[in-house]
Design an enzyme around this catalytic site. Structure first.
Site, PDB file in Angstrom:
ATOM      1  N   GLU A   1       0.746  -1.353  -0.150  1.00 48.26           N
ATOM      2  CA  GLU A   1      -0.090  -0.091  -0.004  1.00 48.26           C
ATOM      3  C   GLU A   1       0.863   1.175   0.288  1.00 48.26           C
ATOM      4  O   GLU A   1       1.853   1.481   1.352  1.00 48.26           O
ATOM      5  CB  GLU A   1      -1.023   0.381   0.979  1.00 48.26           C
ATOM      6  CG  GLU A   1      -1.736   1.124   1.125  1.00 48.26           C
ATOM      7  CD  GLU A   1      -2.189   1.109   2.711  1.00 48.26           C
ATOM      8  OE1 GLU A   1      -3.309   2.072   2.801  1.00 48.26           O
ATOM      9  OE2 GLU A   1      -1.971   0.848   3.754  1.00 48.26           O
TER      10      GLU A   1
ATOM     11  N   CYS B   1      -2.571   9.175   2.898  1.00 47.59           N
ATOM     12  CA  CYS B   1      -2.330   8.841   1.471  1.00 47.59           C
ATOM     13  C   CYS B   1      -3.320   8.997   0.921  1.00 47.59           C
ATOM     14  O   CYS B   1      -3.383   8.968  -0.246  1.00 47.59           O
ATOM     15  CB  CYS B   1      -1.445   7.154   1.606  1.00 47.59           C
ATOM     16  SG  CYS B   1      -3.007   6.600   1.731  1.00 47.59           S
TER      17      CYS B   1
END
Length: 394
Positions: free
Chosen positions: A249, A283
């Site tokens: 990720e 993010c």
């Protein structure tokens, strides 16, 4: 000052290397050391992988419902220890105590969610090409999973990584971020409370070289990372050594597109809230804003107002403040990117300076007249800086 030891085989232990070193942990709010944690030697880190591999053989033999039972006990223990976990996280990350404590509760929630997959892990019966024959497909555990944890949401992410590994019969070796390891060792105490068999979950701080040795250990069948694109590339290199699986990720670069018919005030408020949450260290935060030319100036004014109202400071004093960046390197990184963007033609509307005083604070920063080819538009900004691009109608 707090001290923490690594957690292996259900025990906090002293490193076997007489020349072992410690890793200092600093408060991002003051820049002062608040803890010392043991840095695992390569010998002890590799031994932890062997311990995990041995423990996994027994863990995988339990039924999925039995494993789920342990995981629900872990969730209970996380809630019971939420205050201690939250305090450790607040101290090392600069989050408010409320946000940090809530993260422990969210970690318990994600643990329960994965525990409920006990009845959903299924195989298949496949018709064979051979007469009077069927094929049975069943899922097998991978073995040992190396879990590399980021600093921005280190409690939630740690459980989000280990919970799916545990319910499917795997053991784990966890490397928390060296910026935020103390909360991981508070989680280790919850693991002790849960009764999960010794060796199934192991948590060690280490330097990059030792982490590489863990990831390339032949008994590690999977590496999972939440981190930067650069870190993801390194993990892919590690995974090639033993053809380990990888789960990555990586960084985000979320856009917002503002058309002429948008609710401009709401859009400005939501975008600034997105980018200043956790000081932009998220993010999924909005990073680049594309604004229709007909409302460009008006919308920039609204963004400027919202960002001006967003104060920064110690969240232990005022939880509504935007907090600090995780360390000085992060602050220098964004400041240098902003300066390069200005040199390349961007206009600084707000922020863009290093504040005086202690800690790693950086103000909400607004850049306009950006172009798509600029570095600051292309690369992830893990800080509280928004870039705006005017979209012309053709």
């Amino acid at each position: 000052m707090r001290t923490d030891q690594n957690f292996v085989n259900n025990t906090f232990y002293n490193d076997s290397d007489s020349n072992s070193v410690t890793i200092p942990v600093y408060s991002p709010v003051t820049g002062q050391a608040i803890a010392q944690v043991s840095a695992a030697s390569t010998t002890d880190a590799l031994a932890a992988v062997d311990i995990a591999a041995a423990a996994q053989k027994g863990w995988r033999q339990l039924t999925s419902i039995e494993r789920a039972g342990y995981m629900h006990k872990l969730a209970d223990a996380l809630v019971a220890r939420k205050d201690a976990i939250g305090q450790a996280l607040a101290n090392e990350s600069g989050k408010s105590l409320e946000d940090a404590t809530n993260e422990a509760i969210y970690a318990a929630d994600i643990t329960r969610y994965h525990a409920e997959w006990a009845r959903r892990i299924e195989g298949e019966i496949i018709p064979s090409d051979t007469p009077n024959e069927n094929l049975l497909l069943q899922r097998e555990p991978i073995g040992v999973v190396a879990c590399l944890i980021p600093f921005n949401y280190p409690v939630y992410t740690l459980l989000r990584k280990i919970a799916p590994a545990l319910i499917t019969g795997n053991a784990v070796v966890v490397r928390p971020s060296n910026n935020t390891p103390c909360s991981a060792f508070e989680i280790a105490k919850a693991i002790q409370d849960s009764g999960i068999p010794a060796g199934v979950v192991n948590i060690l701080t280490m330097d990059h070289a030792t982490a590489e040795s863990v990831c390339t250990h032949p008994k590690v069948g999977m590496i999972t990372l939440t981190g930067s694109v650069g870190a993801g590339r390194k993990v892919l290199e590690y995974s090639q050594v033993n053809i380990a699986k990888s789960s990555l990720e990586l960084g985000g670069k979320s856009p917002a597109i503002i058309e002429a018919d948008a609710d401009l005030e709401k859009a400005a408020k939501d975008i600034v809230a997105s980018k200043t949450t956790n000081c932009g260290q998220l993010c999924t935060a909005i990073e680049r804003v594309y604004v229709h030319e007909s409302i460009y100036d008006e919308f920039i004014d609204l963004l400027r107002v919202q960002m001006t109202e967003r104060q920064f400071g110690d969240r232990a004093i005022n939880p509504t403040f935007m907090g600090s960046l995780i360390n000085e390197n992060a602050r220098l990184n964004i400041h240098q990117m902003v300066e390069r963007a200005i040199d390349d033609g961007a206009k600084l509307e707000l922020g863009g300076y290093i504040p005086e005083g202690e800690g790693h604070f950086y103000p909400p920063t607004l850049l306009t007249h950006c172009r798509q080819d600029m570095e600051i538009v292309q690369e992830e900004i893990f800080e509280s800086c928004l870039t705006c691009i005017e979209i012309q109608q053709h």
